[in-house]
Design a protein around this motif. Structure first.
Motif, PDB file in Angstrom:
ATOM      1  N   CYS A   1     -13.961  10.921  24.621  1.00 21.86           N
ATOM      2  CA  CYS A   1     -14.445   9.548  24.634  1.00 21.86           C
ATOM      3  C   CYS A   1     -13.299   8.565  24.797  1.00 21.86           C
ATOM      4  O   CYS A   1     -12.162   8.834  24.414  1.00 21.86           O
ATOM      5  N   SER A   2     -13.642   7.443  25.395  1.00 22.70           N
ATOM      6  CA  SER A   2     -12.749   6.301  25.558  1.00 22.70           C
ATOM      7  C   SER A   2     -13.569   5.170  26.143  1.00 22.70           C
ATOM      8  O   SER A   2     -14.773   5.326  26.371  1.00 22.70           O
ATOM      9  N   ARG A   3     -12.915   4.053  26.427  1.00 18.66           N
ATOM     10  CA  ARG A   3     -13.614   2.955  27.101  1.00 18.66           C
ATOM     11  C   ARG A   3     -13.875   3.302  28.560  1.00 18.66           C
ATOM     12  O   ARG A   3     -14.760   2.732  29.181  1.00 18.66           O
ATOM     13  N   ASN A   4     -13.107   4.214  29.110  1.00 18.23           N
ATOM     14  CA  ASN A   4     -13.231   4.600  30.516  1.00 18.23           C
ATOM     15  C   ASN A   4     -14.183   5.785  30.639  1.00 18.23           C
ATOM     16  O   ASN A   4     -13.764   6.939  30.661  1.00 18.23           O
ATOM     17  N   ASP A   5     -15.453   5.480  30.718  1.00 14.94           N
ATOM     18  CA  ASP A   5     -16.490   6.514  30.753  1.00 14.94           C
ATOM     19  C   ASP A   5     -16.342   7.435  31.965  1.00 14.94           C
ATOM     20  O   ASP A   5     -16.526   8.641  31.857  1.00 14.94           O
ATOM     21  N   ALA A   6     -15.988   6.874  33.121  1.00 14.47           N
ATOM     22  CA  ALA A   6     -15.867   7.687  34.346  1.00 14.47           C
ATOM     23  C   ALA A   6     -14.780   8.753  34.197  1.00 14.47           C
ATOM     24  O   ALA A   6     -14.982   9.908  34.593  1.00 14.47           O
ATOM     25  N   SER A   7     -13.652   8.393  33.614  1.00 12.22           N
ATOM     26  CA  SER A   7     -12.578   9.377  33.411  1.00 12.22           C
ATOM     27  C   SER A   7     -13.002  10.469  32.431  1.00 12.22           C
ATOM     28  O   SER A   7     -12.680  11.638  32.621  1.00 12.22           O
ATOM     29  N   CYS A   8     -13.722  10.085  31.390  1.00 13.32           N
ATOM     30  CA  CYS A   8     -14.191  11.079  30.419  1.00 13.32           C
ATOM     31  C   CYS A   8     -15.208  12.032  31.056  1.00 13.32           C
ATOM     32  O   CYS A   8     -15.161  13.232  30.819  1.00 13.32           O
ATOM     33  N   ARG A   9     -16.101  11.490  31.867  1.00 16.43           N
ATOM     34  CA  ARG A   9     -17.077  12.353  32.553  1.00 16.43           C
ATOM     35  C   ARG A   9     -16.379  13.326  33.499  1.00 16.43           C
ATOM     36  O   ARG A   9     -16.745  14.496  33.562  1.00 16.43           O
ATOM     37  N   LYS A  10     -15.361  12.853  34.204  1.00 16.47           N
ATOM     38  CA  LYS A  10     -14.599  13.725  35.105  1.00 16.47           C
ATOM     39  C   LYS A  10     -13.897  14.827  34.307  1.00 16.47           C
ATOM     40  O   LYS A  10     -13.919  15.998  34.693  1.00 16.47           O
ATOM     41  N   LEU A  11     -13.291  14.473  33.199  1.00 21.24           N
ATOM     42  CA  LEU A  11     -12.624  15.454  32.341  1.00 21.24           C
ATOM     43  C   LEU A  11     -13.629  16.494  31.844  1.00 21.24           C
ATOM     44  O   LEU A  11     -13.367  17.697  31.908  1.00 21.24           O
ATOM     45  N   VAL A  12     -14.780  16.049  31.378  1.00 21.91           N
ATOM     46  CA  VAL A  12     -15.786  16.973  30.848  1.00 21.91           C
ATOM     47  C   VAL A  12     -16.341  17.873  31.951  1.00 21.91           C
ATOM     48  O   VAL A  12     -16.591  19.061  31.721  1.00 21.91           O
TER      49      VAL A  12
ATOM     50  N   ARG B   1     -18.787   7.064  26.091  1.00 22.39           N
ATOM     51  CA  ARG B   1     -18.008   5.827  26.088  1.00 22.39           C
ATOM     52  C   ARG B   1     -17.926   5.296  24.666  1.00 22.39           C
ATOM     53  O   ARG B   1     -18.927   5.229  23.953  1.00 22.39           O
ATOM     54  N   CYS B   2     -16.718   4.908  24.264  1.00 23.72           N
ATOM     55  CA  CYS B   2     -16.535   4.344  22.929  1.00 23.72           C
ATOM     56  C   CYS B   2     -15.385   3.346  22.974  1.00 23.72           C
ATOM     57  O   CYS B   2     -14.318   3.641  23.496  1.00 23.72           O
ATOM     58  N   ASP B   3     -15.623   2.181  22.416  1.00 26.84           N
ATOM     59  CA  ASP B   3     -14.596   1.149  22.284  1.00 26.84           C
ATOM     60  C   ASP B   3     -14.240   1.066  20.803  1.00 26.84           C
ATOM     61  O   ASP B   3     -15.033   0.572  19.997  1.00 26.84           O
ATOM     62  N   VAL B   4     -13.057   1.567  20.443  1.00 21.03           N
ATOM     63  CA  VAL B   4     -12.687   1.640  19.028  1.00 21.03           C
ATOM     64  C   VAL B   4     -12.406   0.282  18.404  1.00 21.03           C
ATOM     65  O   VAL B   4     -12.266   0.191  17.188  1.00 21.03           O
ATOM     66  N   THR B   5     -12.383  -0.783  19.208  1.00 13.78           N
ATOM     67  CA  THR B   5     -12.237  -2.118  18.624  1.00 13.78           C
ATOM     68  C   THR B   5     -13.573  -2.649  18.109  1.00 13.78           C
ATOM     69  O   THR B   5     -13.616  -3.692  17.478  1.00 13.78           O
ATOM     70  N   SER B   6     -14.637  -1.887  18.360  1.00 16.63           N
ATOM     71  CA  SER B   6     -15.974  -2.269  17.916  1.00 16.63           C
ATOM     72  C   SER B   6     -16.507  -1.245  16.909  1.00 16.63           C
ATOM     73  O   SER B   6     -16.719  -0.082  17.246  1.00 16.63           O
ATOM     74  N   ARG B   7     -16.734  -1.691  15.682  1.00 16.04           N
ATOM     75  CA  ARG B   7     -17.292  -0.810  14.652  1.00 16.04           C
ATOM     76  C   ARG B   7     -18.646  -0.246  15.101  1.00 16.04           C
ATOM     77  O   ARG B   7     -18.942   0.919  14.888  1.00 16.04           O
ATOM     78  N   GLU B   8     -19.459  -1.063  15.756  1.00 15.38           N
ATOM     79  CA  GLU B   8     -20.773  -0.607  16.227  1.00 15.38           C
ATOM     80  C   GLU B   8     -20.625   0.521  17.250  1.00 15.38           C
ATOM     81  O   GLU B   8     -21.380   1.490  17.224  1.00 15.38           O
ATOM     82  N   SER B   9     -19.670   0.401  18.148  1.00 16.79           N
ATOM     83  CA  SER B   9     -19.445   1.434  19.155  1.00 16.79           C
ATOM     84  C   SER B   9     -19.003   2.748  18.505  1.00 16.79           C
ATOM     85  O   SER B   9     -19.467   3.829  18.876  1.00 16.79           O
ATOM     86  N   VAL B  10     -18.128   2.646  17.519  1.00 17.10           N
ATOM     87  CA  VAL B  10     -17.650   3.838  16.814  1.00 17.10           C
ATOM     88  C   VAL B  10     -18.793   4.489  16.031  1.00 17.10           C
ATOM     89  O   VAL B  10     -18.942   5.712  16.041  1.00 17.10           O
ATOM     90  N   HIS B  11     -19.616   3.692  15.382  1.00 15.88           N
ATOM     91  CA  HIS B  11     -20.748   4.248  14.627  1.00 15.88           C
ATOM     92  C   HIS B  11     -21.782   4.880  15.559  1.00 15.88           C
ATOM     93  O   HIS B  11     -22.391   5.896  15.204  1.00 15.88           O
TER      94      HIS B  11
END
Length: 140
Positions: free
Chosen positions: A47-58, A74-84
């Motif tokens: 996971c990261s903010r760059n969903d396309a790169s993560c999908r390619k890796l997976v 996709r996850c943005d660690v600056t957002s508690r909601e995204s992490v949860h």
């Protein structure tokens, strides 16, 4: 090293049947952590903010490690909601299991000390330190 010693090390680091999350998996270090964990037998959540790169890796992990159940998210660690949300998705998909958490996040700012400003510095702190805190706390 003797063959028996290598075998002992392989057993020591065997992650078969385990779930590992790599936060920041779209970066160079994060993607290498994800590949190494998959090599050791783990099902990897990239996971990261760059969903396309993560999908390619997976996609690559799925080809090279077909018996494992990998996931890109996709996850943005600056957002508690995204992490949860990441936590909820992972725990649901893997029946409440998480065994390894790797925080390899960066804001991705290219700056030197001379050219940086306080706003960029605070962005790095929020992403690297506070983002790691949010992720660890969510999965604790």
């Amino acid at each position: 090293m003797k063959p028996t010693e290598i075998s002992d090390i392989s057993r020591l680091f065997d992650l078969s049947g385990r779930v590992a999350i790599v936060v920041g998996a779209s970066g160079y270090l994060g993607s290498e952590f994800a590949r190494t964990l998959a090599d050791l037998g783990a099902s990897v959540v990239a996971c990261s903010r760059n969903d396309a790169s993560c999908r390619k890796l997976v996609r690559g992990l799925t080809v090279s490690h077909s018996g494992q159940n990998h996931l890109a998210h996709r996850c943005d660690v600056t957002s508690r909601e995204s992490v949860h949300h990441l936590r909820d998705v992972v725990l649901d998909k893997y029946d409440g299991s998480l065994h390894v958490l790797v925080n390899s996040v960066m804001a991705g700012l290219k700056m030197t000390w001379e050219d940086s400003n306080e706003e960029e510095w605070l962005t790095e702190i929020d992403t690297r330190l506070s983002g790691s805190f949010r992720t660890i706390q969510a999965f604790a």
